[in-house]
Design an enzyme around this catalytic site. Structure first.
Site, short mmCIF file in Angstrom:
data_model
loop_
_atom_site.label_atom_id
_atom_site.label_comp_id
_atom_site.label_asym_id
_atom_site.label_seq_id
_atom_site.Cartn_x
_atom_site.Cartn_y
_atom_site.Cartn_z
NE ARG A 96 55.42 55.08 39.94
CZ ARG A 96 55.57 56.20 40.62
NH1 ARG A 96 54.49 56.85 41.09
NH2 ARG A 96 56.76 56.70 40.86
CE LYS A 131 31.20 68.78 37.32
NZ LYS A 131 31.37 70.25 37.23
CE LYS A 163 23.06 68.72 37.47
NZ LYS A 163 24.44 68.21 37.26
CD GLU A 194 21.66 72.50 38.21
OE1 GLU A 194 22.73 71.90 38.42
OE2 GLU A 194 21.11 72.56 37.09
CG ASP A 215 24.89 75.24 38.70
OD1 ASP A 215 26.02 75.03 39.18
OD2 ASP A 215 24.62 75.05 37.49
#
Length: 276
Positions: A96, A131, A163, A194, A215
């Site tokens: 597994r 992320k 940002k 950004e 963005d």
């Protein structure tokens, strides 16, 4: 690196095995040996084989692996990725954990490859983002490379990304935020800014930012922003892009396209270990 795989595998095995595999301990005899194969149950891109090797090396170095595919290879449903042979108990106990690493990495590589294909024929590179599942960043970034993508910054320590909240801390001035970074670090790190509108794009160009992250710009505004920055700064496009939007941004002339979905929303590639 080997030490990265080693640490991840060690923790994964400890999580799964705890004090021992009670089912296999009850059924397998000490001298039982088996042969097995790991095959894919859907077409995709293979990634994560170093982790599989490390799983079985840690459990029992007598387990032999014959690798039939390498990371980055495209596979079809039903194809075998590798064959294993050796003591039955450790081989079954590692099943597994090995499949988890392989399924996760292969799913990310497969998803990445679909975005890379969308940008093919343009200069745009497909990048991941931060992320990522906590503690697994190096693993998933490895999988992105196996799928033909490139890695964004590894963390908060290897590139500057100014940002909206940083701009707010600098009194609402993008220019002041860049100047503070330059005063602190000089040219030690590339500076990415950004930009959410054309005014910020112009401000970033005045401050000679290395990369402008466009963005959530789309349509005519994205086209205009790319035209403004051409020849002055590299442009990266981001903001919930799907395959279609990625293809459009690439054809408009983006240098880089960052896609969080390739690491946070990729489906695992289904695989199966079967004793022969």
């Amino acid at each position: 690196p080997r030490r990265v795989w080693s640490d991840l595998v060690r923790r994964a095995l400890a999580e799964d095995l705890g004090p021992g595999d009670i089912t296999t301990q009850a059924i397998a005899r000490p001298r039982d040996k088996v042969r097995a194969r790991i095959s894919v149950q859907a077409s995709g891109i293979v990634a994560g084989l170093p982790a599989v090797r490390e799983v079985f090396r840690r459990l029992d170095p007598r387990i032999k692996l014959r690798v039939l595919k390498k990371d980055g290879d495209r596979v079809r449903k039903g194809e075998a990725v590798l064959r294993l042979s050796g003591p039955a108990a450790p081989l079954l106990s590692g099943e597994r954990v090995a499949l988890n690493f392989l399924g996760l990495c292969s799913g990310i590589a497969t998803r990445t490859a679909s975005f890379v294909a969308a940008a093919r024929g343009t200069r745009a590179r497909i990048l991941d983002t931060r992320k990522t599942p906590p503690g697994l960043r190096l693993l998933v970034k490895y999988a992105v490379r196996a799928g033909g993508g490139d890695n964004h910054r590894a963390g908060l320590y290897d590139a500057v990304l100014i940002k909206d909240n940083h701009i707010a801390l600098a009194g609402g001035s993008l220019g002041e935020a860049v100047r503070r970074v330059r005063r602190r670090w000089g040219r030690r790190f590339p500076v990415m800014v950004e930009a959410e509108n054309l005014r910020q794009v112009r401000a970033a160009l005045i401050e000679r930012a290395d990369i402008i992250l466009l963005d959530n710009l789309s349509g005519a505004r994205l086209r205009q922003a790319l035209r403004l920055a051409r020849g002055q700064a590299r442009c990266e496009v981001s903001g919930g892009l799907d395959i279609r939007a990625t293809r459009r941004a690439a054809r408009l002339g983006a240098d880089r396209i960052s896609v969080g979905a390739i690491t946070h929303s990729a489906s695992w590639l289904p695989l199966h270990l079967e004793v022969e």
